[in-house]
Design a protein around this motif. Structure first.
Motif, PDB file in Angstrom:
ATOM      1  N   GLY A 197      28.738  33.011  44.799  1.00  0.00           N
ATOM      2  CA  GLY A 197      29.344  34.141  45.499  1.00  0.00           C
ATOM      3  C   GLY A 197      30.763  33.786  45.920  1.00  0.00           C
ATOM      4  N   SER A 198      31.578  34.819  46.165  1.00  0.00           N
ATOM      5  CA  SER A 198      32.969  34.497  46.508  1.00  0.00           C
ATOM      6  C   SER A 198      33.054  33.807  47.857  1.00  0.00           C
ATOM      7  CB  SER A 198      33.861  35.728  46.447  1.00  0.00           C
ATOM      8  OG  SER A 198      33.307  36.763  47.171  1.00  0.00           O
ATOM      9  N   GLN A 199      32.003  33.943  48.682  1.00  0.00           N
ATOM     10  CA  GLN A 199      32.050  33.235  49.964  1.00  0.00           C
ATOM     11  C   GLN A 199      32.157  31.727  49.736  1.00  0.00           C
ATOM     12  OE1 GLN A 199      32.484  34.951  52.588  1.00  0.00           O
ATOM     13  NE2 GLN A 199      32.549  33.251  54.014  1.00  0.00           N
ATOM     14  N   TYR A 221      39.215  40.789  56.025  1.00  0.00           N
ATOM     15  CA  TYR A 221      37.820  40.468  55.708  1.00  0.00           C
ATOM     16  C   TYR A 221      37.318  39.347  56.634  1.00  0.00           C
ATOM     17  CZ  TYR A 221      33.861  39.045  52.757  1.00  0.00           C
ATOM     18  OH  TYR A 221      32.623  38.732  52.278  1.00  0.00           O
ATOM     19  N   THR A 276      43.704  40.749  49.497  1.00  0.00           N
ATOM     20  CA  THR A 276      42.805  41.547  48.659  1.00  0.00           C
ATOM     21  C   THR A 276      43.650  42.658  48.026  1.00  0.00           C
ATOM     22  OG1 THR A 276      42.231  42.738  50.706  1.00  0.00           O
ATOM     23  CG2 THR A 276      40.665  41.097  49.959  1.00  0.00           C
ATOM     24  N   PHE A 305      40.705  45.020  51.937  1.00  0.00           N
ATOM     25  CA  PHE A 305      39.537  45.206  52.784  1.00  0.00           C
ATOM     26  C   PHE A 305      39.962  45.094  54.240  1.00  0.00           C
ATOM     27  CE2 PHE A 305      35.847  44.390  55.238  1.00  0.00           C
ATOM     28  CZ  PHE A 305      34.910  45.212  54.652  1.00  0.00           C
ATOM     29  N   ASP A 341      41.711  37.585  46.389  1.00  0.00           N
ATOM     30  CA  ASP A 341      40.285  37.915  46.476  1.00  0.00           C
ATOM     31  C   ASP A 341      40.096  39.303  45.837  1.00  0.00           C
ATOM     32  OD1 ASP A 341      37.725  38.601  47.277  1.00  0.00           O
ATOM     33  OD2 ASP A 341      37.963  37.896  49.334  1.00  0.00           O
ATOM     34  N   TYR A 368      37.607  41.441  44.978  1.00  0.00           N
ATOM     35  CA  TYR A 368      36.174  41.640  45.144  1.00  0.00           C
ATOM     36  C   TYR A 368      35.638  42.934  44.551  1.00  0.00           C
ATOM     37  CZ  TYR A 368      37.373  44.850  48.855  1.00  0.00           C
ATOM     38  OH  TYR A 368      37.883  45.910  49.542  1.00  0.00           O
ATOM     39  N   THR A 428      33.847  38.115  41.908  1.00  0.00           N
ATOM     40  CA  THR A 428      32.428  38.084  42.290  1.00  0.00           C
ATOM     41  C   THR A 428      31.643  39.122  41.503  1.00  0.00           C
ATOM     42  OG1 THR A 428      30.877  38.424  44.128  1.00  0.00           O
ATOM     43  CG2 THR A 428      32.908  39.677  44.237  1.00  0.00           C
ATOM     44  N   SER A 450      28.958  40.374  42.977  1.00  0.00           N
ATOM     45  CA  SER A 450      28.184  41.021  44.043  1.00  0.00           C
ATOM     46  C   SER A 450      28.313  42.534  44.007  1.00  0.00           C
ATOM     47  CB  SER A 450      28.668  40.539  45.412  1.00  0.00           C
ATOM     48  OG  SER A 450      28.200  39.254  45.659  1.00  0.00           O
ATOM     49  N   ASN A 451      29.507  43.032  43.729  1.00  0.00           N
ATOM     50  CA  ASN A 451      29.707  44.479  43.785  1.00  0.00           C
ATOM     51  C   ASN A 451      29.480  45.156  42.445  1.00  0.00           C
ATOM     52  OD1 ASN A 451      30.231  44.554  46.525  1.00  0.00           O
ATOM     53  ND2 ASN A 451      32.344  43.936  46.206  1.00  0.00           N
ATOM     54  N   ARG A 490      24.217  41.981  45.175  1.00  0.00           N
ATOM     55  CA  ARG A 490      24.679  40.902  46.041  1.00  0.00           C
ATOM     56  C   ARG A 490      23.775  39.701  46.074  1.00  0.00           C
ATOM     57  NH1 ARG A 490      27.930  43.618  50.601  1.00  0.00           N
ATOM     58  NH2 ARG A 490      29.282  44.678  49.145  1.00  0.00           N
ATOM     59  N   ARG A 519      24.319  36.185  43.964  1.00  0.00           N
ATOM     60  CA  ARG A 519      25.104  35.051  44.466  1.00  0.00           C
ATOM     61  C   ARG A 519      25.821  34.308  43.344  1.00  0.00           C
ATOM     62  NH1 ARG A 519      26.573  37.031  47.858  1.00  0.00           N
ATOM     63  NH2 ARG A 519      27.628  35.176  48.626  1.00  0.00           N
TER      64      ARG A 519
HETATM   65  C1  LIG Z   1      37.007  40.973  50.679  1.00  0.00           C
HETATM   66  C2  LIG Z   1      35.663  40.594  50.143  1.00  0.00           C
HETATM   67  N1  LIG Z   1      35.528  39.482  49.409  1.00  0.00           N
HETATM   68  C3  LIG Z   1      34.338  39.137  48.885  1.00  0.00           C
HETATM   69  C4  LIG Z   1      33.219  39.933  49.056  1.00  0.00           C
HETATM   70  C5  LIG Z   1      31.913  39.582  48.361  1.00  0.00           C
HETATM   71  O1  LIG Z   1      31.397  38.407  48.814  1.00  0.00           O
HETATM   72  P1  LIG Z   1      30.282  37.609  47.982  1.00  0.00           P
HETATM   73  O2  LIG Z   1      30.799  37.426  46.585  1.00  0.00           O
HETATM   74  O3  LIG Z   1      30.165  36.319  48.719  1.00  0.00           O
HETATM   75  O4  LIG Z   1      29.036  38.438  48.009  1.00  0.00           O
HETATM   76  C6  LIG Z   1      33.303  41.052  49.842  1.00  0.00           C
HETATM   77  C7  LIG Z   1      32.121  41.862  50.109  1.00  0.00           C
HETATM   78  O5  LIG Z   1      31.999  42.901  49.549  1.00  0.00           O
HETATM   79  C8  LIG Z   1      34.550  41.418  50.380  1.00  0.00           C
HETATM   80  O6  LIG Z   1      34.674  42.535  51.107  1.00  0.00           O
END
Ligand SMILES: Cc1ncc(COP(=O)(O)O)c(C=O)c1O
Length: 478
Positions: free
Chosen positions: A196-198, A222, A261, A266, A294, A296, A324, A326-327, A331, A334
């Motif tokens: 995940g991007s986290q 974010y 972003t 965001f 980022d 996302y 990522t 995730s979207n 989600r 990961r």
């Molecule tokens: C700015 C930003 N970066 C990353 C993500 C996604 O995070 P991850 O890839 O850890 O689920 C999000 C969530 O939607 C986000 O708002």
């Protein structure tokens, strides 16, 4: 010796584990004196109707850990060397045991105190959720792809260690995907797959910031990035976001890392115009700072041409790109990725190895197929049409019900937009009464938030529900 153990054949814990646990608890609870003989494995197995192998496995562990001692030729005994302290009956704790253990936490832990998670209540309509629609993801297809690799049982998916930077096939698939969609030219070796991007942001913080260094973040921005940099000891510099993205004038010569972003800021949703992107890259070049791009949710763009990723414009500026799934997928997957300059591949690979060895390879292999066989592009195309319709419903209803009094931002892309209502309190009360979860953007500001700005996540809610929710928000107070 009477040994009243209660073995449960239906329990998830295997029998040898139950025997071990219960003997251990009984000894620590003071139910046996030191040196007492315990039943032989044969007698115990017969008494409880379990296999002798099972009992032997449990006894061996108890001997290995010093609860039992085996005396050659004479049997097994409760260890005569257990310290008195150990044998204090459980359930009668001493004063020392009653107090919680004094464990000193690190500075990192103390800095996590400010991390707040958005609490989502079980309301009937949740307009605050910025999330893809899981009911539209092709899970049967995904299951097939995962099982394909499970069936093959190939060592490159089940063995550990050879691929800390990610599954080779997936790295190549990602490099090809972002070349098509984001004009990013990179080799597969520059793609580092992360959880995940986290985790991408976490590795960047570890590798690019020392405690006390300055990290610039968008304001509003974010929290997942902001809180993370602060937890790593960085000092934060806020870059106020206007209609042309974050202000570069807010940066200082001490700034080492700039998190942005640009595709769909965001939370405001504004997209950074080309001129601002170039200006930021120029600033980063001059100040030897790194831009952390980022990206996302750039795959969902509804109007206006997509702007090139900053990574693709970098020419000599330090840019690390974060993507990522995730979207565009879901989600819980990961899986995200970094694209890093050649000279940073070694450091990022080492940091990933140190953090968690590698991201789970089975899903990476399935994801490589999902991309290579065209399923990802098809899914994105379908979802883009669907989300655009949902976004249009929101715009139509906001316009019709609230008139020119509302200011909408960030509707050209992504899974959410932001709205400023003229009378925030009335809207919040109405939402509360009508079972609609509506979140203000206050959580995303370091400084004072505006009073009446809300997020509307439209992607995961059907058109009919969106209409009902927005009409009810606009209706007269009941
Ligand atoms: C700015 C930003 N970066 C990353 C993500 C996604 O995070 P991850 O890839 O850890 O689920 C999000 C969530 O939607 C986000 O708002």
């Amino acid at each position: 010796m009477e040994v009243p153990l209660a073995l449960d054949r239906a329990a998830a814990a295997p029998l040898h584990r139950q025997i071990y646990d219960q003997w251990r608890a009984a000894i620590l609870g003071g139910r046996f004196r030191r040196g007492a003989r315990v039943p032989s494995t044969r007698a115990f197995a017969a008494a409880y109707g379990v296999s002798r192998l099972t009992v032997t496995a449990a006894y061996e562990q108890l001997v290995a850990e010093g609860y039992f001692e085996a005396r050659r030729g004479s049997g097994t005994f409760v260890s005569s060397e257990l310290p008195d302290e150990t044998l204090r009956p459980i359930g009668v704790p001493s004063a020392a045991h009653a107090a919680p253990p004094r464990i000193r936490l690190s500075r990192y832990a103390s800095r996590l105190g400010g991390v707040r998670r958005l609490v989502v209540s079980a309301r009937s309509i949740n307009l605050s959720k910025v999330s893809p629609d899981l009911t539209r993801f092709p899970f049967p297809l995904w299951r097939r792809l995962v099982s394909r690799h499970l069936r093959r049982a190939s060592p490159d998916v089940f063995d550990h260690g050879a691929q800390p930077a990610g599954h080779q096939g997936l790295r190549a698939a990602i490099a090809a995907h972002i070349a098509r969609t984001r004009a990013i030219r990179c080799s597969p070796s520059q793609v580092i797959v992360v959880s995940g991007s986290q985790q991408a942001l976490d590795l960047c913080a570890r590798l690019l910031l020392d405690p006390g260094d300055e990290a610039a973040v968008e304001e509003p921005g974010y929290p997942g990035a902001r809180q993370l940099f602060a937890a790593h000891g960085a000092s934060l510099r806020a870059m106020p976001v206007g209609d042309a993205g974050p202000s570069i004038d807010a940066l200082s010569h001490r700034t080492r890392l700039v998190h942005v972003t640009p595709s769909h800021q965001f939370p405001t949703g504004v997209s950074m115009p080309l001129a601002r992107r170039l200006e930021l890259l120029d600033w980063a070049r001059t100040h030897a700072a790194v831009v952390l791009e980022d990206d996302y949710d750039s795959d969902y763009r509804y109007s206006g041409p997509p702007l090139p990723a900053m990574y693709s414009l970098a020419s000599g500026a330090g840019v690390v790109y974060v993507g990522t799934f995730s979207n565009v997928m879901f989600r819980g997957l990961r899986i995200g990725y970094l694209v890093v300059p050649d000279e940073l591949i070694g450091a990022f690979t080492a940091a990933k190895w140190m953090a968690d060895r590698h991201t789970t390879l089975l899903e990476q292999a399935a994801l490589a197929d999902f991309i290579d066989e065209g399923h990802l592009d098809r899914h994105i195309r379908r979802m883009r049409r669907l989300y655009q319709r949902r976004r249009d419903v929101v715009l139509e209803l906001l316009g019709r019900s609230f008139g020119p009094g509302v200011v909408v931002r960030g509707d050209a892309a992504g899974l959410h937009l932001t709205v400023r209502f003229p009378r925030a309190a009335a809207i919040s009360v109405r939402a509360e009464r009508r079972g609609i979860q509506l979140s203000s953007t206050a959580l995303y500001y370091l400084g004072r938030p505006p009073r009446s700005e809300f997020i509307i996540g439209f992607a995961a809610i059907g058109e009919r529900t969106l209409r009902a929710a927005l009409s009810s928000l606009a209706g007269p107070a009941r």
